[in-house]
Write an enzyme that holds these catalytic residues in place. Sequence first.
Site, short mmCIF file in Angstrom:
data_model
loop_
_atom_site.label_atom_id
_atom_site.label_comp_id
_atom_site.label_asym_id
_atom_site.label_seq_id
_atom_site.Cartn_x
_atom_site.Cartn_y
_atom_site.Cartn_z
N THR A 222 0.88 -1.17 0.00
CA THR A 222 0.00 0.00 0.00
C THR A 222 0.91 1.22 0.00
O THR A 222 1.64 1.46 0.95
CB THR A 222 -0.92 0.01 1.23
N LYS B 146 -7.24 1.41 -2.80
CA LYS B 146 -6.83 0.94 -1.47
C LYS B 146 -7.03 2.03 -0.43
O LYS B 146 -7.38 1.76 0.72
CB LYS B 146 -5.37 0.48 -1.49
N LYS C 258 0.72 4.75 8.36
CA LYS C 258 1.31 5.16 7.07
C LYS C 258 0.24 5.28 6.00
O LYS C 258 0.19 6.26 5.25
CB LYS C 258 2.39 4.15 6.66
#
Length: 288
Positions: A98, A173, A241
Site C-alpha cells: 500500500t 486501497k 502510514k
Amino acid sequence: MTKKRIAFIGTGVMGASIVKHLLKNGHDVTVYTRTKEKAEALVTLGASWASSPAEAFRNHEIAFTMVGYPSDVEEVYLGQNGLFQTAEQGNIVIDMTTSEPSLAKKIYEHAQSIGVEALDAPVSGGDIGAQNGTLSIMIGGDQDTYDKTLPILKHFGENIVYQGEAGAGQHTKMCNQIVIASGMIGVCESLAYGLKAGLDLPTVLQSISSGAAGSWSLSNLAPRMIKEDVAPGFYIKHFVKDMKIALDESNKMGITLPGLALAYEMYEKLIEEGYGDNGTQALLKYYK
C-alpha cells in the site's frame, strides 16, 4: 497454467503466505527480504534465496513486491540494487505494497521506458486472507497486463478487480483504508459499551456480526480484541502510514475527511505509547 519464474520481495506477515501459495502451485520462486532469517521457512519449502532485489529478479519473468513504506518501494525498484537493474524487456513487476498513487505512476512510467510492464496491486484481507488465499486485490495499470497475470493472482486472491490506469489500485486501497479506519472506531466503542453494560461480549457478537452492523473487522478482529490478542495481522505502524497517504491525497483533492483524521490521531497516540508493532485491533487499548 505455465510454470513461471517469480521473484518475490518482502516476506513479512502476508508476503510469506503468498509465496507459499505460489510454491504450492508449482512456480519457481526466488525471495529476498532484509532479514534473511524471516525467509528460512520458505527456503525449506522450496524457494530460492537472493541477496538483493536485483539478484532475485535476474533471469526471472515476474516480480512481486510487498514491503513497508513508499521509501522502501522506491528503493526496491529504483535503487542501486533494485529490480530495474536486472529487469528485461517483457518482464512484469507487480507492487502489492500500500503506497502512494504518484509513486505507482512513477514506477509504471519508468517500466514503460525500458519495455517492462507494471501493475500497482495493493491487497486487503490481512494475514487471514493471505493464509486462505482469499485476498481482495485492487489493480492499476494496463488491462492487458492485468489479463496476463490474473491466473497467478488467483492463487492467493479471491476478489480481484481491475480499477484503471496506473495509480488507480492505490487510490482504491485508500478508499478501503478509509472505511476500515472509521469502522475500527465503531467496533471498539461497541465492545467498550458492551463491557461496561456487563454483557458477555462473545454472545453480543453472535447477534451483531450478522446483522446490519456486520463487517470484516467485527467478525475477524473483535474476537481478537475480546481475547486481548494484539498479534499483528496488519501492523498499526503500517496502518498509520496508509492513513497519512489518504489524508495527503484528500488534501490534494480539496476534500475533508474528519472520520479518517480522528482515527489517524487515535492510532498516532498508540504509536507514541509503544503499540506500533501490534495489530490494528489494539485500538481497543485506547478505550482502556
